[in-house]
Design a protein around this motif. Structure first.
Motif, PDB file in Angstrom:
ATOM      1  N   PRO A 198     -32.882 -35.364  24.747  1.00 52.85           N
ATOM      2  CA  PRO A 198     -32.437 -34.469  23.548  1.00 52.85           C
ATOM      3  C   PRO A 198     -32.862 -32.958  23.810  1.00 52.85           C
ATOM      4  O   PRO A 198     -32.198 -32.057  23.579  1.00 52.85           O
ATOM      5  CB  PRO A 198     -32.993 -35.000  22.344  1.00 52.85           C
ATOM      6  N   ALA A 199     -33.945 -32.666  24.159  1.00 54.83           N
ATOM      7  CA  ALA A 199     -34.489 -31.396  24.379  1.00 54.83           C
ATOM      8  C   ALA A 199     -33.607 -30.611  25.586  1.00 54.83           C
ATOM      9  O   ALA A 199     -33.251 -29.806  25.200  1.00 54.83           O
ATOM     10  CB  ALA A 199     -36.036 -31.421  24.643  1.00 54.83           C
ATOM     11  N   LEU A 200     -33.773 -31.401  26.624  1.00 56.75           N
ATOM     12  CA  LEU A 200     -33.177 -30.774  27.735  1.00 56.75           C
ATOM     13  C   LEU A 200     -31.508 -30.475  27.541  1.00 56.75           C
ATOM     14  O   LEU A 200     -30.935 -29.400  27.917  1.00 56.75           O
ATOM     15  CB  LEU A 200     -33.422 -31.499  29.107  1.00 56.75           C
ATOM     16  N   PHE A 201     -31.039 -31.411  27.004  1.00 57.61           N
ATOM     17  CA  PHE A 201     -29.608 -31.336  26.821  1.00 57.61           C
ATOM     18  C   PHE A 201     -29.302 -30.411  25.667  1.00 57.61           C
ATOM     19  O   PHE A 201     -28.202 -29.636  25.778  1.00 57.61           O
ATOM     20  CB  PHE A 201     -29.010 -32.598  26.265  1.00 57.61           C
ATOM     21  N   GLY A 202     -30.301 -30.212  24.617  1.00 55.47           N
ATOM     22  CA  GLY A 202     -30.050 -29.020  23.703  1.00 55.47           C
ATOM     23  C   GLY A 202     -30.368 -27.899  24.377  1.00 55.47           C
ATOM     24  O   GLY A 202     -29.323 -26.816  24.052  1.00 55.47           O
ATOM     25  N   ILE A 203     -30.991 -27.506  25.357  1.00 54.81           N
ATOM     26  CA  ILE A 203     -31.168 -26.388  26.150  1.00 54.81           C
ATOM     27  C   ILE A 203     -29.780 -26.105  26.836  1.00 54.81           C
ATOM     28  O   ILE A 203     -29.272 -24.956  26.858  1.00 54.81           O
ATOM     29  CB  ILE A 203     -32.464 -26.255  27.008  1.00 54.81           C
ATOM     30  N   GLY A 204     -29.450 -26.844  27.353  1.00 63.90           N
ATOM     31  CA  GLY A 204     -28.032 -26.808  28.146  1.00 63.90           C
ATOM     32  C   GLY A 204     -26.844 -26.359  27.155  1.00 63.90           C
ATOM     33  O   GLY A 204     -26.081 -25.423  27.735  1.00 63.90           O
ATOM     34  N   THR A 205     -26.928 -26.896  25.861  1.00 67.80           N
ATOM     35  CA  THR A 205     -25.908 -26.519  25.075  1.00 67.80           C
ATOM     36  C   THR A 205     -26.141 -25.145  24.511  1.00 67.80           C
ATOM     37  O   THR A 205     -25.055 -24.453  24.411  1.00 67.80           O
ATOM     38  CB  THR A 205     -25.802 -27.503  23.978  1.00 67.80           C
ATOM     39  N   ALA A 206     -27.314 -24.692  24.488  1.00 70.44           N
ATOM     40  CA  ALA A 206     -27.745 -23.421  24.003  1.00 70.44           C
ATOM     41  C   ALA A 206     -27.310 -22.524  24.976  1.00 70.44           C
ATOM     42  O   ALA A 206     -26.808 -21.247  24.644  1.00 70.44           O
ATOM     43  CB  ALA A 206     -29.111 -23.177  23.790  1.00 70.44           C
ATOM     44  N   LEU A 207     -27.589 -22.637  26.115  1.00 69.13           N
ATOM     45  CA  LEU A 207     -27.225 -21.779  27.239  1.00 69.13           C
ATOM     46  C   LEU A 207     -25.689 -21.722  27.397  1.00 69.13           C
ATOM     47  O   LEU A 207     -25.334 -20.717  27.903  1.00 69.13           O
ATOM     48  CB  LEU A 207     -27.760 -22.204  28.564  1.00 69.13           C
TER      49      LEU A 207
END
Length: 329
Positions: A266-275
């Motif tokens: 969740p954390a890493l994928f969320g960062i990907g979405t934010a980027l």
């Protein structure tokens, strides 16, 4: 180059699958380039996303001159690139094709393109060739993704060593060359994407079961100029409101695939979405010089939440044994 022409590849077992929509002049250039190819593929499948121009007439005009069998599928509605490539791969697979070469209508094939890809066919089953850009420069494609974030790595090295290939964990339907064995195992491209992220995900799925590579072979040339921001090392293309919507909405489809395969963080994928969101803001302000498109980004995020909660969602299934069909006009 360390790989020579070998006897392990028969051009007649390859099918070029093209998706087109209301761009008959570009399709004409592509078909003219296929006419000049040596060797030629066994079939050319053209999937027409319900074009309203003279695409059908263009296809018919090439039947006797292109030098190989044309299979034409005109869809009732526009299913986007995702739906078009899914249908094109399905038709090619059912024709019994060993190799399926996907491409948009805004490229042309270099005369020895199929021979160049065939050099690598005895070694790999998921292959991406190189492209020239509209101006003749070398087109850089982001062949590596940050796995858990689900986004391209923009500065992955562009150079090749003496091996002539680099491993990739992504894919691009503008030139993907894939073996039917891989298609059988991972299924068809997912038409629910409509546009965007579909080829990256498909290439990633392929790379999980085979060594996927980009090879130092120029096989395609882009024939459509796109507005770009020159960043020195890389370029950023202009986009559209539709792309902005699907860029954000389809993150939910990727999330669902990641969850199914047990790799979702969740954390890493969320960062990907934010980027991804931030990149689209930069694209709007710097390349297109407007701010009004942000609402489409938010709309995509909203609709993505519905996909994430859909209990009926399932990934595309593997393909079972398929009876080979004869080419039809």
């Amino acid at each position: 180059m360390s790989v020579e022409h070998g006897s392990g590849f028969d051009p007649a077992t390859a099918t070029i699958a093209v998706v087109t929509f209301n761009r008959s002049p570009l399709l004409t250039r592509l078909l003219e380039s296929i006419e000049r190819m040596d060797p030629k593929p066994g079939h050319v499948v053209i999937v027409d996303n319900a074009s309203s121009d003279d695409t059908t007439d263009v296809v018919e005009s090439f039947r006797e001159r292109v030098g190989t069998e044309i299979v034409y599928r005109r869809l009732e509605t526009n299913t986007g690139g995702s739906g078009g490539f899914s249908e094109g791969m399905r038709v090619a697979y059912e024709l019994g094709s060993t190799w399926i070469w996907l491409m948009d209508d805004d490229v042309e094939v270099l005369p020895d393109g199929l021979a160049s890809m065939g050099r690598w066919a005895p070694r790999f089953k998921s292959i991406q060739g190189r492209r020239y850009d509209y101006d003749g420069s070398e087109f850089y494609w982001q062949y590596r993704i940050a796995d858990r974030m689900g986004i391209p790595i923009p500065f992955a090295p562009a150079g090749f060593d003496e091996s002539g290939f680099k491993e990739m964990n992504s894919g691009c339907f503008e030139g993907m060359f894939i073996h039917r064995d891989i298609v059988a195992r991972i299924g068809l491209p997912d038409p629910r994407f409509f546009i965007y992220w579909d080829d990256q995900l498909y290439g990633w799925l392929a790379s999980r079961i085979t060594t996927s590579v980009i090879v130092d072979e120029f096989v395609l040339r882009r024939t459509r100029e796109i507005k770009q921001w020159d960043m020195g090392i890389r370029h950023m293309n202009a986009s559209s409101d539709a792309y902005r919507y699907y860029i954000m909405r389809n993150r939910a489809h990727i999330k669902r695939y990641y969850r199914e395969l047990g790799v979702y963080n969740p954390a890493l994928f969320g960062i990907g979405t934010a980027l991804t969101f931030g990149k689209e803001i930069i694209r709007l302000l710097v390349v297109e010089r407007k701010a009004g498109g942000t609402r489409h980004l938010f709309r995509g995020l909203r609709d993505g939440r519905r996909i994430a909660k859909d209990r009926s969602w399932r990934p595309m299934p593997p393909l079972g044994p398929v009876q080979v069909t004869e080419p039809t006009p």
